[in-house]
Write a protein that holds these residues in place. Structure first.
Motif, PDB file in Angstrom:
ATOM      1  N   VAL A   7       0.872  -1.172   0.000  1.00 23.16           N
ATOM      2  CA  VAL A   7       0.000   0.000   0.000  1.00 23.16           C
ATOM      3  C   VAL A   7       0.910   1.224   0.000  1.00 23.16           C
ATOM      4  N   TYR A   8       1.018   1.852  -1.164  1.00 24.54           N
ATOM      5  CA  TYR A   8       1.981   2.941  -1.324  1.00 24.54           C
ATOM      6  C   TYR A   8       1.310   4.293  -1.094  1.00 24.54           C
ATOM      7  N   PRO A   9       2.109   5.263  -0.596  1.00 28.35           N
ATOM      8  CA  PRO A   9       3.477   5.136  -0.098  1.00 28.35           C
ATOM      9  C   PRO A   9       3.504   4.605   1.335  1.00 28.35           C
ATOM     10  N   TYR A  10       4.647   4.094   1.754  1.00 30.60           N
ATOM     11  CA  TYR A  10       4.852   3.664   3.135  1.00 30.60           C
ATOM     12  C   TYR A  10       6.294   3.959   3.523  1.00 30.60           C
ATOM     13  N   THR A  11       6.594   3.814   4.796  1.00 33.06           N
ATOM     14  CA  THR A  11       7.915   4.173   5.308  1.00 33.06           C
ATOM     15  C   THR A  11       8.488   3.013   6.121  1.00 33.06           C
ATOM     16  N   ILE A  12       9.773   2.742   5.940  1.00 32.36           N
ATOM     17  CA  ILE A  12      10.446   1.725   6.729  1.00 32.36           C
ATOM     18  C   ILE A  12      11.580   2.364   7.517  1.00 32.36           C
ATOM     19  N   GLU A  13      11.919   1.750   8.626  1.00 37.87           N
ATOM     20  CA  GLU A  13      13.004   2.226   9.473  1.00 37.87           C
ATOM     21  C   GLU A  13      13.809   1.029   9.962  1.00 37.87           C
ATOM     22  N   TYR A  14      15.126   1.154   9.885  1.00 32.78           N
ATOM     23  CA  TYR A  14      16.019   0.110  10.388  1.00 32.78           C
ATOM     24  C   TYR A  14      17.115   0.736  11.239  1.00 32.78           C
ATOM     25  N   GLU A  15      17.571  -0.017  12.207  1.00 32.37           N
ATOM     26  CA  GLU A  15      18.780   0.338  12.943  1.00 32.37           C
ATOM     27  C   GLU A  15      19.621  -0.926  13.087  1.00 32.37           C
ATOM     28  N   VAL A  16      20.892  -0.821  12.687  1.00 31.92           N
ATOM     29  CA  VAL A  16      21.783  -1.978  12.648  1.00 31.92           C
ATOM     30  C   VAL A  16      23.091  -1.608  13.324  1.00 31.92           C
ATOM     31  N   GLU A  17      23.614  -2.532  14.108  1.00 29.48           N
ATOM     32  CA  GLU A  17      24.930  -2.339  14.727  1.00 29.48           C
ATOM     33  C   GLU A  17      25.843  -3.462  14.278  1.00 29.48           C
ATOM     34  N   LEU A  18      27.028  -3.088  13.774  1.00 30.38           N
ATOM     35  CA  LEU A  18      28.023  -4.042  13.296  1.00 30.38           C
ATOM     36  C   LEU A  18      29.325  -3.871  14.064  1.00 30.38           C
ATOM     37  N   ARG A  19      30.102  -4.940  14.126  1.00 34.37           N
ATOM     38  CA  ARG A  19      31.447  -4.875  14.701  1.00 34.37           C
ATOM     39  C   ARG A  19      32.424  -5.510  13.729  1.00 34.37           C
ATOM     40  N   PHE A  20      33.505  -4.773  13.419  1.00 32.75           N
ATOM     41  CA  PHE A  20      34.556  -5.273  12.536  1.00 32.75           C
ATOM     42  C   PHE A  20      35.769  -5.657  13.367  1.00 32.75           C
ATOM     43  N   ASN A  21      36.290  -6.844  13.111  1.00 30.53           N
ATOM     44  CA  ASN A  21      37.467  -7.320  13.829  1.00 30.53           C
ATOM     45  C   ASN A  21      38.733  -6.902  13.087  1.00 30.53           C
ATOM     46  N   GLY A  22      38.870  -5.615  12.871  1.00 26.15           N
ATOM     47  CA  GLY A  22      40.027  -5.097  12.151  1.00 26.15           C
ATOM     48  C   GLY A  22      39.696  -3.778  11.495  1.00 26.15           C
ATOM     49  N   THR A  23      40.705  -3.161  10.903  1.00 32.15           N
ATOM     50  CA  THR A  23      40.556  -1.823  10.321  1.00 32.15           C
ATOM     51  C   THR A  23      40.971  -1.806   8.854  1.00 32.15           C
ATOM     52  N   SER A  24      40.823  -2.929   8.176  1.00 35.77           N
ATOM     53  CA  SER A  24      41.303  -3.023   6.797  1.00 35.77           C
ATOM     54  C   SER A  24      40.377  -2.349   5.801  1.00 35.77           C
ATOM     55  N   ARG A  25      39.114  -2.203   6.142  1.00 36.78           N
ATOM     56  CA  ARG A  25      38.157  -1.698   5.154  1.00 36.78           C
ATOM     57  C   ARG A  25      37.108  -0.833   5.853  1.00 36.78           C
ATOM     58  N   GLU A  84      44.885  -3.321  10.580  1.00 34.51           N
ATOM     59  CA  GLU A  84      45.111  -4.708  10.959  1.00 34.51           C
ATOM     60  C   GLU A  84      43.945  -5.544  10.461  1.00 34.51           C
ATOM     61  N   VAL A  85      44.254  -6.748   9.966  1.00 36.32           N
ATOM     62  CA  VAL A  85      43.235  -7.686   9.551  1.00 36.32           C
ATOM     63  C   VAL A  85      43.662  -9.074   9.999  1.00 36.32           C
ATOM     64  N   ASP A  86      42.862  -9.706  10.851  1.00 38.29           N
ATOM     65  CA  ASP A  86      43.139 -11.049  11.355  1.00 38.29           C
ATOM     66  C   ASP A  86      44.569 -11.171  11.897  1.00 38.29           C
ATOM     67  N   HIS A  87      44.968 -10.152  12.694  1.00 38.85           N
ATOM     68  CA  HIS A  87      46.270 -10.101  13.369  1.00 38.85           C
ATOM     69  C   HIS A  87      47.436  -9.788  12.433  1.00 38.85           C
ATOM     70  N   TYR A  88      47.181  -9.535  11.172  1.00 38.29           N
ATOM     71  CA  TYR A  88      48.229  -9.082  10.256  1.00 38.29           C
ATOM     72  C   TYR A  88      48.163  -7.566  10.162  1.00 38.29           C
ATOM     73  N   LYS A  89      49.303  -6.902  10.366  1.00 41.20           N
ATOM     74  CA  LYS A  89      49.331  -5.442  10.365  1.00 41.20           C
ATOM     75  C   LYS A  89      49.957  -4.920   9.079  1.00 41.20           C
ATOM     76  N   GLY A  90      49.478  -3.751   8.644  1.00 41.83           N
ATOM     77  CA  GLY A  90      50.016  -3.132   7.447  1.00 41.83           C
ATOM     78  C   GLY A  90      49.661  -1.670   7.385  1.00 41.83           C
ATOM     79  N   SER A  91      49.934  -1.071   6.233  1.00 48.46           N
ATOM     80  CA  SER A  91      49.617   0.341   6.013  1.00 48.46           C
ATOM     81  C   SER A  91      49.041   0.510   4.622  1.00 48.46           C
TER      82      SER A  91
END
Length: 636
Positions: free
Chosen positions: A138-156, A241-248
């Motif tokens: 039934v248009y129009p309608y509105t959706i709302e989401y809230e999501v929390e993520l955790r990354f095990n590293g800083t590669s991306r 760092e990604v999976d305990h491997y460090k870089g730049s």
């Protein structure tokens, strides 16, 4: 629009007083009229909060509210969140509202699907997907989401692109990035006015970007990359760092050095394969011969299968595993081919590439993981050979439209750097067609056609020949010709085995009522199989630059035997166009009872300013018109 609500497609998130927590709603009546114009979706608000706690712990919170205006918009709104060993989905909540902003339904955790992300080309992966969609019409309608993520590293780090499609408008969107005070956050923005707001509190540095009131964009032919058409912010780490491997990633050399160290020492072959390499290559005189025979060996003995577990998206299986099992992903097959060449005394290097027929650029001024594929580079003083190691059918040295003409990161122990893959010019990308046609008094036509496709122009046909059955190939052909009614009476293809691949196609066609007969006159289109379908409208101003990724040439020579008792009363006038975009010419001559029609179309590659669009319209529309010019025959 690609996975509008997924992390991979873009980011959207938190607001000071979310509707999930209380009564604030988003009635459609409050949307400005300008944001409804030409839109299917309206992003009412979106906030992304990225928090870097340390090199191993990154949190991402997304909160967004989107109004779906119609059925087209509804196709693009699904929550899709990927997770694996390197990232977790910690929480998901959501709600559905009607046009007045009244709550219809809250998301239940049992409504969220949790499924494997294994595709047809993967054998093993630890990637999974949490997915949800509010099925409402039934248009129009509105959706709302809230999501929390955790990354095990800083590669991306994620891309912030509030407007993710030309038909998605934006009321308000904000990106907030929190990092330790001594952390060097790198970012690159496009079409964002000004700089982010930067504040510091208790050794936490906060960067904030915000946009409001983004209207729909116009659909344009051959546009620039989307991130150059709408506000976009790319984030990247320095140290990571990604999976305990460090870089730049501060420079392309740094990033390439990290990839080299991560995969160093994984090119050791078992003794039996070393012996096979020497059996195959020791008697060969040239470097090229050795490359060709080892590439064919890999093609005949290995196949592509995706295997990505944890760090496996970055680090290859070793060469011994590929030799033993006979399969691997792009990294593993490339690494295996590199090991074979090394045993034969030939140095080669990984090259990270952003693959795809519409992916010819990366942000060269912003070193970051922009790649999705690995190919092999074999450098030489006079020339460089490139190999697509996941293909069992391409000739050595040819990359196809999947990876041609684009920047790649060469991975080397000392000199990691950006290089460019081969550019296939107009002389390489040809469609050369010779056609003999006979027209009878009723307007029916019988055609014998020989077409040679080369380079990028043969890519699609090459794929069909190697992936589809003859029956399926014919099915596609029966639907693809620009003749109103016809039968395929003969068909065959032959690959010519040239360095720039070429395919010779022979086809016989019986067309019904091809020419129009009116009284004693017959109206006949001499351009039988290659009429342009591009007709442009220049009413509105062009905004995006015009991009043509590759050049090509089409030459059609059509010999038409006219029906007995007819002669030419009027012929299309010869045409010759010469423009910055390319060239076009047509000419027709009649000798005895045969009309010979020659059409030549050349399009150049390049990027052209938006102000040239009027000239492009004239070029394409003239071709569209002339391709439909008819011969008029009269019965004597």
């Amino acid at each position: 629009m690609r996975k509008l609500l997924s992390l991979a497609a873009g980011l959207l998130l938190t607001i000071a007083q979310p509707a999930l927590a209380g009564d604030p709603t988003y009635p459609v009546s409050t949307i400005p009229a300008a944001l409804k114009e030409n839109a299917h979706l309206v992003k009412r608000m979106a906030e992304t909060i990225l928090t870097v706690n340390d090199l191993r712990d990154v949190r991402l919170t997304q909160h967004y509210v989107i109004t779906v205006l119609d059925e087209t918009g509804a196709k693009d709104v699904s929550l899709i969140e990927y997770y694996d060993k390197l990232q977790d989905v910690r929480s998901i909540s959501g709600a559905l509202f009607d046009a007045e902003g009244k709550l219809i339904k809250r998301l239940k955790q049992s409504d969220i699907k949790d499924i494997s992300a294994v595709d047809d080309g993967s054998l093993m992966t630890d990637a999974r997907v949490k997915a949800h969609k509010f099925y409402y019409n039934v248009y129009p309608y509105t959706i709302e989401y809230e999501v929390e993520l955790r990354f095990n590293g800083t590669s991306r780090f994620p891309l912030w692109q509030p407007q993710e499609d030309i038909y998605c408008t934006v009321e308000q969107s904000r990106l907030v990035v929190n990092v330790p005070g001594d952390y060097a956050l790198r970012y690159r923005s496009y079409l964002y006015k000004g700089d982010p707001v930067v504040t510091t509190d208790r050794n936490i540095k906060t960067y904030t970007w915000e946009v409001k009131q983004l209207a729909a964009l116009k659909s344009e032919i051959n546009p620039d990359e989307f991130y150059r058409r709408t506000p976009s912010v790319f984030l990247g780490p320095g140290n990571f760092e990604v999976d305990h491997y460090k870089g730049s990633m501060s420079t392309w050399k740094d990033f390439g050095d990290f990839i080299y160290r991560l995969n160093e020492g994984r090119d050791v072959l078992p003794d039996n394969v070393k012996q096979k390499v020497h059996e195959l290559t020791d008697g060969l005189a040239t470097r090229t011969d050795k490359i060709n025979v080892l590439y064919k060996f890999v093609q005949q003995n290995c196949r592509y299968i995706g295997i990505q577990l944890g760090i496996g998206g970055w680090q290859t299986f070793d060469a011994t595993a590929v030799a033993t099992k006979g399969y691997g992903d792009c990294k593993a097959l490339t690494n295996y081919m590199m090991a074979l060449l090394k045993e034969a005394g030939i140095k080669s290097n990984w090259a990270l590439v952003k693959a795809g027929s519409d992916a010819h650029t990366i942000r060269e001024d912003f070193s970051s993981p922009q790649f999705n594929h690995v190919i092999l580079c074999i450098p030489n003083v006079k020339d460089t050979t490139w190999l697509e190691c996941t293909s069992n059918t391409l000739p050595a040295g040819y990359l196809s439209a999947f990876t041609d003409d684009r920047p790649v990161l060469l991975v080397d122990a000392q000199e990691s750097k950006l290089l460019r893959t081969p550019h296939y010019n107009m002389n390489s990308n040809e469609q050369l067609r010779k056609m003999d046609a006979v027209v009878d008094e009723a307007g029916n036509i019988k055609i014998t056609c020989l077409t040679t496709y080369t380079g990028l122009q043969q890519d699609n046909l090459h794929e069909r020949l190697h992936q589809l059955s003859p029956e399926k190939q014919l099915e596609i052909l029966r639907k693809g010709l620009d003749i109103s009614s016809y039968d395929i009476t003969g068909y065959g293809c032959k690959e010519l085995g040239t360095p720039i691949p070429a395919i010779e196609e022979r086809i016989q066609i019986s067309g019904h009522n091809y020419a129009t007969v009116t009284g004693k006159r017959m109206f006949l289109l001499p351009d039988i199989l290659n009429r342009s379908g591009t007709k442009l409208d220049a009413e509105e101003a062009r905004k995006s630059e015009i991009k043509f990724d590759y050049a090509f040439r089409d030459v059609d020579t059509v010999c038409i035997t006219l029906p007995v008792g007819y002669k030419a009363e009027a012929l299309p006038a010869p045409v010759m166009l010469t423009t910055k975009f390319g060239n076009y010419s047509v000419a027709i001559v009649i000798k005895d009872n045969t009309a010979t029609y020659i059409r030549k179309m050349e399009r150049k590659a390049g990027t052209f300013p938006a102000t040239d669009f009027g000239e492009l319209v004239k070029f394409y529309n003239t071709i569209y018109k002339e391709d439909r010019s008819r011969m008029v025959l009269v019965k004597e």
